[in-house]
Scaffold this active site. Structure first.
Site, short mmCIF file in Angstrom:
data_model
loop_
_atom_site.label_atom_id
_atom_site.label_comp_id
_atom_site.label_asym_id
_atom_site.label_seq_id
_atom_site.Cartn_x
_atom_site.Cartn_y
_atom_site.Cartn_z
NE ARG A 248 -26.87 13.60 13.94
CZ ARG A 248 -26.87 14.20 12.69
NH1 ARG A 248 -25.75 14.53 11.68
NH2 ARG A 248 -27.96 14.48 12.04
N GLY B 37 0.79 -1.17 -0.15
CA GLY B 37 -0.06 0.00 0.10
C GLY B 37 0.93 1.38 0.08
CG ASP C 247 3.87 -7.10 6.82
OD1 ASP C 247 3.59 -6.18 5.86
OD2 ASP C 247 3.10 -7.46 7.56
CG ASP D 154 -1.29 0.25 9.00
OD1 ASP D 154 -2.04 1.41 8.85
OD2 ASP D 154 -1.55 -0.77 8.56
#
Ligand code: F6P
Length: 371
Positions: A187, A18, A128, A152
């Site tokens: 909300r 990605g 990875d 990440d």
């Protein structure tokens, strides 16, 4: 790992997995640092597809990189070389004559292509999956340097990965924006961010953006605790709640939410934000909305922090080759970069330590982890 290799003259770089903001900065640093040493630098298109599927590229799957090809790209998201997180060369999906599809290991073909093009070394930029490929290519005799990448931030052996800071900044801004609309309507707003195995983006942006609840893979949640927190806020007159959820978060005794399984690649996560929002509105009766930030976190211009570390890692990869190193990952060990043998970096995830000070800070601020 230093050995007696002949001096490098031609290097190829590939970006895989990605994308992450900062990839172009790595490419620019590799190209400029390599050209400065009088080397030739080549870019492989779309991970390794440029070598394995050359017919796809009318202009060639391997591009000669010049100063012009990398001018003005440090601040651009994405990767000018393209990337792919399908068709890992170790499990390449090939259509067989009988119409079936089979996974084939095509790493030998990559090694042969390097011989054919007389390229001395590979710099692979990826997560990875790319590290595992680099390890196999290295065992098959290729001279390889890896540069770690993932928004990440879950790769062990490096202090931080580029792209993470940009993702956290974006998610924090999203929370800032959602704060006012959540407050105006009284909300619950649920925000889902990437983070398949580790909750770094959710944690850091959740604390910075004043989320009231943060759900991460490392701390399985109990939806009743989340609802308790929402009720507490209502009781104190706050009326609205911001819930930050990592895509890999899971309920106690439950599973991660998967939207797609596909052979040869990691399963696609998604749906946890919807699930949490549905449960909140059903059990608390509160009007609830969901925002999935998804790939917005991977786009856009890298922050100055990410540009700098990406440039440092790219230049350090070239220095590693100049020093005759091979089979190492360039890692950040502030204030320096260091070189970690690839086998030591493979398969080791960096999870959020559940007792780290950011988690403790969040708890001190009254943020709930649903536990
Ligand atoms: O880069 C890692 C990651 O952002 C994960 O958090 C996420 O699950 C995955 O990529 C999604 O990738 P794609 O949708 O591109 O297959």
């Amino acid at each position: 790992m230093t050995n007696t290799l002949s001096p490098v003259k031609r290097v190829a770089i590939s970006t895989g997995g990605g994308d992450a903001p900062g990839l172009n900065a790595v490419i620019r640093a590799v190209v400029l640092s390599g050209l400065k040493r009088g080397w030739e630098i080549y870019g492989i298109r779309d991970g390794f597809h440029g070598l394995l599927l050359p017919e796809r590229y009318p202009d060639g799957g391997l591009i000669r990189m010049t100063r012009d090809t990398v001018r003005g790209i440090t601040h651009l998201g994405g990767t000018i070389l393209g990337t792919s997180n399908r068709n890992n060369p170790m499990q390449f999906l090939v259509k067989m004559p009988d119409g079936t599809t089979q996974e084939v290991d095509r790493t030998d073909e990559i090694v042969r292509a390097f011989g054919l093009h007389e390229i001395d070394a590979l710099i692979t930029v990826g997560g990875d999956g790319s590290l595992a490929i680099a390890n196999v290519l290295m065992q098959k005799g290729l001279r390889v340097i890896s540069v770690p990448k993932t928004i990440d931030n879950d790769l062990d052996k490096t202090d931080v990965t580029f792209g993470f800071d940009t993702a956290v900044a974006f998610a924090t801004e999203a929370l800032d924006r959602l704060h006012t609309t959540a407050a105006s309507h009284g909300r619950v707003m649920v925000v889902e961010v990437m983070g398949r195995y580790a909750g770094w983006i959710a944690l850091n942006s959740g604390v910075s953006g004043s989320a009231d609840v943060i759900l991460i893979p490392e701390i399985p949640y109990d939806i009743n605790k989340v609802i308790e927190k929402i009720k507490q806020r209502d009781d104190t007159g706050a009326r609205f709640t911001l819930v930050m959820v990592a895509e890999g978060a899971k309920p106690k005794d439950g599973h991660i939410s998967v939207v797609e399984h596909e052979s040869g690649r990691a399963e696609r996560l998604g749906g946890i934000g919807e699930k949490v929002a549905h449960e909140i509105s059903s059990f608390s009766g509160k009007e609830t909305r969901v925002v999935v930030l998804g790939h917005l976190l991977r786009g856009g211009s890298p922050t100055a922090f990410d540009r700098l570390i990406a440039l440092r890692l790219g230049a350090a990869a070239i220095r590693a080759l100049e020093e005759n190193q091979s089979g190492v990952m360039v890692a950040l060990d502030p204030p320096q970069v260091k070189y970690v043998p690839i086998p030591e970096a493979i398969g080791k995830m960096k999870f959020v330590p559940v007792d780290c000070d950011t988690v403790q800070t969040a708890r001190d601020l009254g943020i709930s982890f649903g536990d």
